[in-house]
Design a protein around this motif. Structure first.
Motif, PDB file in Angstrom:
ATOM      1  N   ASN A  74      54.372 -11.256 -15.512  1.00 40.82           N
ATOM      2  CA  ASN A  74      53.838 -12.554 -15.083  1.00 40.82           C
ATOM      3  C   ASN A  74      52.912 -12.429 -13.873  1.00 40.82           C
ATOM      4  N   ASN A  75      52.596 -11.186 -13.518  1.00 37.87           N
ATOM      5  CA  ASN A  75      51.738 -10.957 -12.354  1.00 37.87           C
ATOM      6  C   ASN A  75      50.299 -10.681 -12.763  1.00 37.87           C
ATOM      7  N   ILE A  76      49.403 -10.991 -11.856  1.00 31.25           N
ATOM      8  CA  ILE A  76      48.001 -10.645 -12.026  1.00 31.25           C
ATOM      9  C   ILE A  76      47.461 -10.233 -10.662  1.00 31.25           C
ATOM     10  N   ILE A  77      46.548  -9.276 -10.640  1.00 27.67           N
ATOM     11  CA  ILE A  77      46.013  -8.761  -9.375  1.00 27.67           C
ATOM     12  C   ILE A  77      44.576  -9.252  -9.200  1.00 27.67           C
ATOM     13  N   SER A  84      41.500 -13.626   4.976  1.00 29.39           N
ATOM     14  CA  SER A  84      41.508 -14.713   5.952  1.00 29.39           C
ATOM     15  C   SER A  84      42.960 -15.079   6.180  1.00 29.39           C
ATOM     16  N   ASP A  85      43.230 -16.238   6.745  1.00 18.58           N
ATOM     17  CA  ASP A  85      44.628 -16.629   6.903  1.00 18.58           C
ATOM     18  C   ASP A  85      45.184 -17.105   5.563  1.00 18.58           C
ATOM     19  N   ASN A  86      46.490 -17.246   5.492  1.00 18.34           N
ATOM     20  CA  ASN A  86      47.178 -17.525   4.239  1.00 18.34           C
ATOM     21  C   ASN A  86      46.719 -18.822   3.579  1.00 18.34           C
ATOM     22  N   GLU A  87      46.439 -19.844   4.364  1.00 18.03           N
ATOM     23  CA  GLU A  87      46.017 -21.126   3.796  1.00 18.03           C
ATOM     24  C   GLU A  87      44.665 -21.000   3.111  1.00 18.03           C
ATOM     25  N   ASN A  88      43.756 -20.236   3.699  1.00 18.15           N
ATOM     26  CA  ASN A  88      42.453 -20.026   3.072  1.00 18.15           C
ATOM     27  C   ASN A  88      42.599 -19.256   1.767  1.00 18.15           C
ATOM     28  N   ASP A  89      43.492 -18.256   1.726  1.00 11.60           N
ATOM     29  CA  ASP A  89      43.737 -17.520   0.485  1.00 11.60           C
ATOM     30  C   ASP A  89      44.196 -18.481  -0.612  1.00 11.60           C
ATOM     31  N   LEU A  90      45.110 -19.368  -0.262  1.00 14.66           N
ATOM     32  CA  LEU A  90      45.622 -20.325  -1.233  1.00 14.66           C
ATOM     33  C   LEU A  90      44.505 -21.212  -1.775  1.00 14.66           C
ATOM     34  N   PHE A 107      52.144 -21.218  -8.833  1.00 12.16           N
ATOM     35  CA  PHE A 107      52.054 -19.764  -8.665  1.00 12.16           C
ATOM     36  C   PHE A 107      52.419 -19.383  -7.232  1.00 12.16           C
ATOM     37  N   LYS A 108      52.770 -18.097  -7.055  1.00 19.43           N
ATOM     38  CA  LYS A 108      53.025 -17.523  -5.735  1.00 19.43           C
ATOM     39  C   LYS A 108      52.095 -16.328  -5.558  1.00 19.43           C
ATOM     40  N   PHE A 109      51.799 -15.976  -4.322  1.00 18.06           N
ATOM     41  CA  PHE A 109      50.878 -14.870  -4.110  1.00 18.06           C
ATOM     42  C   PHE A 109      51.189 -14.158  -2.786  1.00 18.06           C
ATOM     43  N   SER A 110      50.718 -12.935  -2.698  1.00 14.45           N
ATOM     44  CA  SER A 110      50.850 -12.161  -1.456  1.00 14.45           C
ATOM     45  C   SER A 110      49.814 -11.048  -1.469  1.00 14.45           C
ATOM     46  N   ARG A 111      49.340 -10.715  -0.273  1.00 12.97           N
ATOM     47  CA  ARG A 111      48.424  -9.582  -0.138  1.00 12.97           C
ATOM     48  C   ARG A 111      49.210  -8.278  -0.279  1.00 12.97           C
ATOM     49  N   LEU A 112      48.652  -7.318  -0.975  1.00  8.24           N
ATOM     50  CA  LEU A 112      49.282  -6.009  -1.116  1.00  8.24           C
ATOM     51  C   LEU A 112      48.903  -5.140   0.087  1.00  8.24           C
ATOM     52  N   ILE A 128      49.322 -12.127  -7.648  1.00  6.27           N
ATOM     53  CA  ILE A 128      49.643 -13.524  -7.948  1.00  6.27           C
ATOM     54  C   ILE A 128      50.713 -13.557  -9.039  1.00  6.27           C
ATOM     55  N   HIS A 129      51.817 -14.225  -8.731  1.00  7.18           N
ATOM     56  CA  HIS A 129      52.903 -14.365  -9.709  1.00  7.18           C
ATOM     57  C   HIS A 129      52.786 -15.751 -10.350  1.00  7.18           C
ATOM     58  N   LEU A 130      52.561 -15.750 -11.665  1.00  4.98           N
ATOM     59  CA  LEU A 130      52.356 -16.994 -12.404  1.00  4.98           C
ATOM     60  C   LEU A 130      53.641 -17.436 -13.093  1.00  4.98           C
ATOM     61  N   ALA A 131      53.773 -18.743 -13.292  1.00  4.58           N
ATOM     62  CA  ALA A 131      54.994 -19.283 -13.894  1.00  4.58           C
ATOM     63  C   ALA A 131      55.106 -18.905 -15.365  1.00  4.58           C
ATOM     64  N   GLU A 132      53.967 -18.830 -16.038  1.00  4.82           N
ATOM     65  CA  GLU A 132      53.966 -18.538 -17.472  1.00  4.82           C
ATOM     66  C   GLU A 132      53.199 -17.253 -17.753  1.00  4.82           C
ATOM     67  N   GLN A 133      53.769 -16.433 -18.631  1.00  8.53           N
ATOM     68  CA  GLN A 133      53.085 -15.188 -18.989  1.00  8.53           C
ATOM     69  C   GLN A 133      51.774 -15.471 -19.711  1.00  8.53           C
ATOM     70  N   SER A 134      51.731 -16.568 -20.435  1.00  9.87           N
ATOM     71  CA  SER A 134      50.513 -16.924 -21.163  1.00  9.87           C
ATOM     72  C   SER A 134      49.346 -17.150 -20.203  1.00  9.87           C
ATOM     73  N   ASP A 135      49.653 -17.573 -18.945  1.00 12.57           N
ATOM     74  CA  ASP A 135      48.590 -17.792 -17.969  1.00 12.57           C
ATOM     75  C   ASP A 135      47.880 -16.486 -17.614  1.00 12.57           C
ATOM     76  N   VAL A 136      48.614 -15.378 -17.657  1.00 13.67           N
ATOM     77  CA  VAL A 136      48.013 -14.074 -17.377  1.00 13.67           C
ATOM     78  C   VAL A 136      46.916 -13.775 -18.396  1.00 13.67           C
ATOM     79  N   PHE A 137      47.246 -13.934 -19.683  1.00 16.43           N
ATOM     80  CA  PHE A 137      46.274 -13.654 -20.739  1.00 16.43           C
ATOM     81  C   PHE A 137      45.100 -14.630 -20.679  1.00 16.43           C
ATOM     82  N   THR A 138      45.403 -15.877 -20.325  1.00 16.60           N
ATOM     83  CA  THR A 138      44.347 -16.885 -20.213  1.00 16.60           C
ATOM     84  C   THR A 138      43.327 -16.493 -19.155  1.00 16.60           C
ATOM     85  N   ILE A 139      43.817 -16.060 -17.989  1.00 18.18           N
ATOM     86  CA  ILE A 139      42.919 -15.667 -16.897  1.00 18.18           C
ATOM     87  C   ILE A 139      42.144 -14.402 -17.256  1.00 18.18           C
TER      88      ILE A 139
END
Length: 204
Positions: A74-77, A84-90, A107-112, A128-139
């Motif tokens: 369910n992750n995508i890179i 920038s700061d976390n709010e700008n990333d969001l 979704f949830k996200f974090s810098r590696l 980026i951790h997505l709620a649905e695996q289908s969203d990964v393929f969509t992106i």
């Protein structure tokens, strides 16, 4: 007559001694065969155990790899998004999803990486951790839209690959490059049923 008897007795004694020595040798030979047989059985047992351990280790590696892939499914890179700061990333991630014509909000996200990159042109990737695996393929299917974007053309996405998958892809790219250098220019890497393969481009 007595002299002959003495000779006969001496020969008889020698024969007895030889027979005894021969019997001892036969017994030692039987014991040696038993020891050899025991050694062969021990070696066989060790080889069987070694094979079982290797097989068990191989199965363990496969299970670990499958579990790792499941965790990452369910992750995508996201690459090349300036730090920038976390709010700008969001906000930037949301803008990028909008650019892809995708309404993805959960979704949830974090810098590696532990520390912020000091090199402006090499920002840390974002997982980026997505709620649905289908969203990964969509992106992944829609990511080519970003190439024509005035703001996000340098941004690109990738699936969250395991170490084994990255190594396999690196080897595949090296193979592709070698084959192209030898004249096979109509080759590309394409996923076939989820597995990356080198295939020939269909020419119309």
């Amino acid at each position: 007559m007595n002299s002959h008897n003495e000779k006969f007795n001496r020969l008889d004694k020698r024969f007895d001694d030889l027979f005894k020595n021969f019997s001892i040798l036969m017994e030692e030979n039987r014991n040696l065969k038993k020891k050899n047989s025991n050694i062969e059985e021990s070696v066989l047992c060790i080889e069987n155990n070694k094979t079982q351990i290797q097989h068990s280790s191989f199965e363990h590696d496969i299970i670990e790899e499958l579990m790792d892939r499941q965790v990452r499914s369910n992750n995508i890179i996201l690459f090349n998004l300036p730090e920038s700061d976390n709010e700008n990333d969001l906000e930037n991630i949301k803008y990028i999803f909008t650019e892809l014509n995708e309404n993805i909000e959960n979704f949830k996200f974090s810098r590696l990486g532990r520390t912020k990159s000091t090199t402006h042109d090499r920002p840390r990737p974002i997982k980026i951790h997505l709620a649905e695996q289908s969203d990964v393929f969509t992106i992944l299917r829609a990511r080519k839209i970003l190439k024509s974007s005035t703001k996000w053309s340098n941004i690109h996405f990738s699936s969250d690959k395991t170490t084994k998958q990255r190594d396999e892809m690196a080897n595949l790219r090296n193979t592709l490059q070698n084959r192209r250098e030898k004249g096979e220019q109509d080759l590309i890497i394409r996923y076939v049923e989820g597995i990356p393969k080198i295939i020939s481009i269909t020419k119309n």
